[in-house]
Scaffold this motif. Structure first.
Motif, short mmCIF file in Angstrom:
data_model
loop_
_atom_site.label_atom_id
_atom_site.label_comp_id
_atom_site.label_asym_id
_atom_site.label_seq_id
_atom_site.Cartn_x
_atom_site.Cartn_y
_atom_site.Cartn_z
N ASN A 1 9.14 -3.37 -9.62
CA ASN A 1 8.15 -3.86 -8.66
C ASN A 1 8.72 -5.10 -7.97
N TRP A 2 9.50 -4.86 -6.92
CA TRP A 2 10.15 -5.96 -6.20
C TRP A 2 9.12 -6.88 -5.55
N HIS A 3 7.96 -6.34 -5.23
CA HIS A 3 6.88 -7.14 -4.66
C HIS A 3 6.52 -8.27 -5.62
N THR A 4 6.36 -7.94 -6.89
CA THR A 4 6.01 -8.94 -7.90
C THR A 4 7.13 -9.96 -8.07
N ILE A 5 8.36 -9.48 -8.16
CA ILE A 5 9.50 -10.37 -8.41
C ILE A 5 9.70 -11.36 -7.27
N PHE A 6 9.67 -10.87 -6.03
CA PHE A 6 9.88 -11.78 -4.90
C PHE A 6 8.65 -12.65 -4.63
N ILE B 1 16.24 -23.67 4.68
CA ILE B 1 16.55 -24.65 5.73
C ILE B 1 15.82 -25.97 5.46
N TYR B 2 14.58 -25.87 5.00
CA TYR B 2 13.75 -27.05 4.75
C TYR B 2 14.31 -27.88 3.60
N ASN B 3 14.68 -27.23 2.50
CA ASN B 3 15.26 -27.92 1.34
C ASN B 3 15.92 -26.90 0.42
N HIS B 4 17.23 -26.70 0.60
CA HIS B 4 17.93 -25.67 -0.16
C HIS B 4 18.03 -25.99 -1.65
N LYS B 5 17.84 -27.26 -2.03
CA LYS B 5 17.97 -27.64 -3.43
C LYS B 5 16.88 -27.05 -4.31
N VAL B 6 15.72 -26.70 -3.73
CA VAL B 6 14.62 -26.17 -4.55
C VAL B 6 14.93 -24.78 -5.10
N PHE B 7 15.93 -24.11 -4.53
CA PHE B 7 16.31 -22.80 -5.06
C PHE B 7 16.89 -22.93 -6.47
N LYS B 8 17.36 -24.14 -6.81
CA LYS B 8 17.85 -24.37 -8.17
C LYS B 8 16.71 -24.45 -9.17
N MET B 9 15.47 -24.64 -8.68
CA MET B 9 14.30 -24.77 -9.55
C MET B 9 13.71 -23.41 -9.92
N VAL B 10 14.20 -22.34 -9.30
CA VAL B 10 13.68 -21.00 -9.59
C VAL B 10 14.10 -20.59 -11.00
N ASP B 11 13.16 -20.02 -11.75
CA ASP B 11 13.46 -19.54 -13.10
C ASP B 11 13.99 -18.10 -12.99
N TYR B 12 15.30 -18.00 -12.78
CA TYR B 12 15.90 -16.68 -12.59
C TYR B 12 15.87 -15.86 -13.89
N GLY B 13 15.82 -16.55 -15.03
CA GLY B 13 15.70 -15.85 -16.30
C GLY B 13 14.39 -15.08 -16.39
N LEU B 14 13.29 -15.70 -15.92
CA LEU B 14 12.00 -15.03 -15.94
C LEU B 14 12.00 -13.83 -14.99
N LEU B 15 12.58 -14.00 -13.81
CA LEU B 15 12.64 -12.90 -12.85
C LEU B 15 13.44 -11.72 -13.42
N THR B 16 14.52 -12.02 -14.11
CA THR B 16 15.34 -10.97 -14.73
C THR B 16 14.58 -10.31 -15.88
N THR B 17 13.79 -11.10 -16.62
CA THR B 17 12.96 -10.54 -17.70
C THR B 17 11.99 -9.52 -17.13
N PHE B 18 11.35 -9.85 -16.01
CA PHE B 18 10.43 -8.92 -15.35
C PHE B 18 11.18 -7.64 -14.95
N LEU B 19 12.36 -7.81 -14.38
CA LEU B 19 13.15 -6.65 -13.95
C LEU B 19 13.44 -5.72 -15.12
N PHE B 20 13.88 -6.28 -16.24
CA PHE B 20 14.16 -5.48 -17.44
C PHE B 20 12.91 -4.76 -17.93
N PHE B 21 11.77 -5.46 -17.93
CA PHE B 21 10.54 -4.85 -18.41
C PHE B 21 10.11 -3.69 -17.51
#
Length: 365
Positions: A37-42, A231-251
């Motif tokens: 469910n890419w809708h949920t992940i994004f 463009i507004y602030n690229h540094k906030v992309f470091k705050m994304v919990d990519y581990g959680l997003l990957t957990t969702f993908l696996f589930f």
């Protein structure tokens, strides 16, 4: 490098379990990434970035100061955050309510005892799962049930209203057990939030919520929003919990694989053959594979839509993977308060199962 990987896998149990489940089920069926469910992940990714921008702008701190100024003791504070989460989830969905409120609460609770941090965070998650029941768009599985069974709006509200009201009463009862001890929260005064920043955050927040609800084209708006955020602030992309997003993908992959294993299909069709079996069985299955995949899996084999609705919504209470919203809440807590995450897990499970047991007795008998 290998040690770091093993340390991460050991520390993030949910990620490890979801990965192993996905890998094991690969041996039985051909995996289908279309089941993700890419809708949920994004949606989660964009909301994480938006909440980080709120944090950077000082909005979360301002809300924290406002809450504390109106809460003179612990019970009042817990009641406030519980009601905010309950009614916020009713309008915004459980995921968004948790993503927004948990950082606010944990920020203002920094000087509180571990017990109050854990209780407040648990109540926020439980209240979000409860308040989101009322409308179909509050939870993914309810939106699916609404369309899959062709349920009318009136019929859906006859299902959801009573469960929502009883859940609210139970949540308020839980807050009555919290002592009225005075709060000693020392927060620095809220700083001035620039009007330009505030307008930007409000505008992007409205667009995001409208897109998540399906009122704007998701595949068009989300990429544009992500580019604007970068463009507004690229540094906030470091705050994304990519581990959680990957957990969702696996589930998502693992549960789809399970649903396509012939032995599992046969077992499900034989077990969920009566209204009682559907209600209690969907609750039990939700504890293992989460309530959204449980709903999709069981709906293929039963016409007992009302019991499936009750079982999977009550089933969001319980284990950490009973609802994806629980996982989101746990990850937020673990990021901010890693030292007390095990204490959080224990209390979370106790309170959730107690409330679930009461609801199962009231609606299952």
């Amino acid at each position: 490098m290998v040690n770091r990987i093993f340390t991460y896998l050991k520390g993030d149990v949910m990620f490890t379990v979801s990965m192993l489940l996905a890998v094991v089920t690969f041996f039985f069926v051909v995996p289908d990434l279309g089941a993700v469910n890419w809708h949920t992940i994004f949606s989660l990714m964009t909301m994480m970035i938006w909440v980080s921008l709120l944090e950077n702008a000082g909005v979360l701190h301002a809300v924290s100061v406002w809450l504390v100024s109106r809460s003179h003791h612990a019970r009042a504070l817990m009641t406030s955050v519980t009601l905010l989460s309950f009614f916020g989830a009713m309008l915004l969905s459980n995921d968004i309510a948790i993503l927004t409120l948990m950082p606010i609460y944990l920020r203002l609770a920094a000087s509180l005892s571990t017990q109050l941090k854990v209780i407040g965070s648990t109540l926020i998650i439980m209240a979000a799962n409860s308040g989101a029941i009322l409308f179909p768009f509050g939870k993914s599985q309810n939106l699916y049930l609404f369309g899959h069974y062709g349920v009318s709006v009136g019929e859906f509200f006859t299902w959801s209203a009573s469960l929502t009201v009883v859940s609210l009463i139970l949540m308020i009862i839980i807050t009555r057990f919290i002592k009225m001890e005075p709060l000693a929260i020392d927060l620095k005064p809220a700083g001035h939030v620039e009007s330009r920043q505030l307008v930007f955050l409000i505008a992007t927040g409205i667009v995001l919520i409208a897109t998540i609800f399906g009122w704007l084209p998701f595949n068009v708006v989300v990429p544009i929003i992500l580019i604007v955020f970068f463009i507004y602030n690229h540094k906030v992309f470091k705050m994304v919990d990519y581990g959680l997003l990957t957990t969702f993908l696996f589930f998502f992959v693992a549960t789809n694989n399970l649903a396509n294993i012939h032995m599992v299909q046969t077992l499900v069709s034989s077990l969920f053959d009566t209204p009682t079996h559907v209600l209690f069985g969907s609750f039990a299955l939700s504890q293992v594979i989460s309530n959204v995949p449980s709903t999709i899996l069981i709906s293929t084999f039963t016409d007992h839509a009302h019991e499936l609705f009750l079982g999977t919504n009550i089933g969001g209470l319980g284990t950490m993977i009973a609802s994806m919203a629980n996982l989101i809440g746990f990850r937020v807590y673990r990021q901010i308060e890693p030292d007390s995450s095990s204490t959080f897990l224990k209390l979370f499970m106790v309170l959730n199962f107690v409330m679930a047991a009461v609801l199962l007795v009231l609606f299952g008998l």
